[in-house]
Write an enzyme that holds these catalytic residues in place. Structure first.
Site, mmCIF file in Angstrom:
data_model
loop_
_atom_site.group_PDB
_atom_site.id
_atom_site.type_symbol
_atom_site.label_atom_id
_atom_site.label_comp_id
_atom_site.label_asym_id
_atom_site.label_seq_id
_atom_site.Cartn_x
_atom_site.Cartn_y
_atom_site.Cartn_z
ATOM 1 C CG HIS A 133 5.020 0.075 1.938
ATOM 2 N ND1 HIS A 133 5.046 1.060 1.972
ATOM 3 C CD2 HIS A 133 4.572 -0.681 0.852
ATOM 4 C CE1 HIS A 133 4.286 1.648 0.846
ATOM 5 N NE2 HIS A 133 3.919 0.360 0.250
ATOM 6 C CG ASP A 175 4.986 4.229 3.650
ATOM 7 O OD1 ASP A 175 5.326 5.089 3.981
ATOM 8 O OD2 ASP A 175 5.479 3.212 3.269
ATOM 9 C CB SER A 235 1.316 1.007 -1.372
ATOM 10 O OG SER A 235 2.318 1.056 -2.053
#
Length: 327
Positions: A252, A181, A154
């Site tokens: 996610h 991601d 992330s």
């Protein structure tokens, strides 16, 4: 999968916490954790990392992975807050410990991941540069740059990029960055920090699982892997969830779950295609491994299917097209 669980509101509860208990919202309180095994770890202040190399279990002959946890949410300024002791980090750490072939380091910047999203964006450069300085000290004292692999989830993917950019100013080129991601809000277009990109390391591989929502939706690496199209809904994730609950981040979080499984030997075979629709229609060529086994010569976009629960890897069948009625 049920709609709610006892942990569903874990992220929302953190909205009301300024920093983790016992921490300060200062870069100087950022830490690097060395995991001797899954049960034992030593934490070092970002400015006092050299004793790490004196640990008798640290093996200079092994490659070193530097994992950077994430923070991302565009629905609420505080709701997705991650620390170095959450399940994402524990899952990845345990996978590497079980593998046994790496020195395992984690950047704990949870003290600066507690706060509003804009503040976190502003912290990326200071945190990344401080971590870069720490890694530089380790390199000067014997850590082998050739074995360094930075993995970021992330927002941590963009912190990883800043670390690599700092090292480049000191004439160290990071061999590999893996972005799990990579965070989308605030980076496409960039508001404050240039997002991770192929210029940051010799090899930049990306795993997309929530593209266009919490994760980046376009190709951003040397090679980009798109399991199940790289977007919601990943198999096993609920199509509809309450905003900001743990279930809401299922897609996610699949990125680090796939990654950890690959470290444990999961066989994620992907097929090179121009688009996901092309993959579904069988208009593809060539295969490659997604995850730890991805190799630095790879370029382009690769697609694959996964199972809805662990083990997620489907081996060769995951690289086949999805026919109508076949899941």
């Amino acid at each position: 999968m049920s709609l709610l669980s006892k942990d569903s509101f874990q992220q929302i509860k953190r909205i009301f916490m300024s920093v983790p208990q016992g921490r300060k919202s200062q870069v100087s309180d950022t830490r690097i954790i060395y995991y001797r095994d899954s049960e034992r770890n030593n934490s070092y202040g970002i400015k006092r990392v050299l004793p790490l190399l004196s640990d008798p279990t640290f093996d200079f002959e092994k490659p070193t992975v530097f994992y950077i946890h994430g923070l991302v949410n565009w629905c609420h300024p505080n709701a997705y807050i991650e620390t170095a002791f959450d399940s994402s980090v524990a899952t990845v750490v345990n996978a590497y410990v079980a593998h046994g072939g790496f020195n395992m380091l984690v950047l704990d910047w949870g003290n600066l991941a507690f706060g509003d999203y804009i503040s976190a964006l502003l912290n990326i450069k200071p945190v990344g540069n401080a971590a870069g300085k720490a890694v530089f000290k380790l390199l000067k004292r014997g850590l082998d740059i050739k074995g360094l692999h930075i993995v970021g989830h992330s927002m941590g993917a963009h912190v990883a990029a800043v670390v690599a950019r700092y090292l480049k100013t000191r004439r160290y080129i990071v061999p590999r960055i893996t972005a799990l991601d990579a965070a989308y809000p605030g980076f496409y277009p960039p508001l404050q920090t240039v997002p991770v990109n192929p210029k940051d390391a010799d090899f930049v591989d990306i795993i997309h699982t929530d593209g266009g929502w919490f994760g980046a939706s376009t190709s951003i690496g040397h090679v980009d892997f798109w399991p199940n199209g790289g977007t919601a809904n990943q198999p096993g994730c609920l199509p509809f969830t309450l905003p900001l609950t743990v279930e809401n981040f299922c897609n996610h979080w699949r990125s680090w779950q796939y990654w950890a499984e690959s470290v444990n030997g999961g066989n994620f075979i992907a097929r090179k295609c121009n688009t996901y629709e092309g993959f579904r229609q069988g208009k593809c060529f060539g295969t490659a491994f997604m995850g730890l086994a991805a190799t630095p010569e790879l370029r382009g976009n690769y697609y694959l299917r996964t199972a809805s629960q662990e083990p997620f890897a489907l081996g060769e069948s995951g690289a086949t097209l999805r026919r109508r009625g076949y899941t």
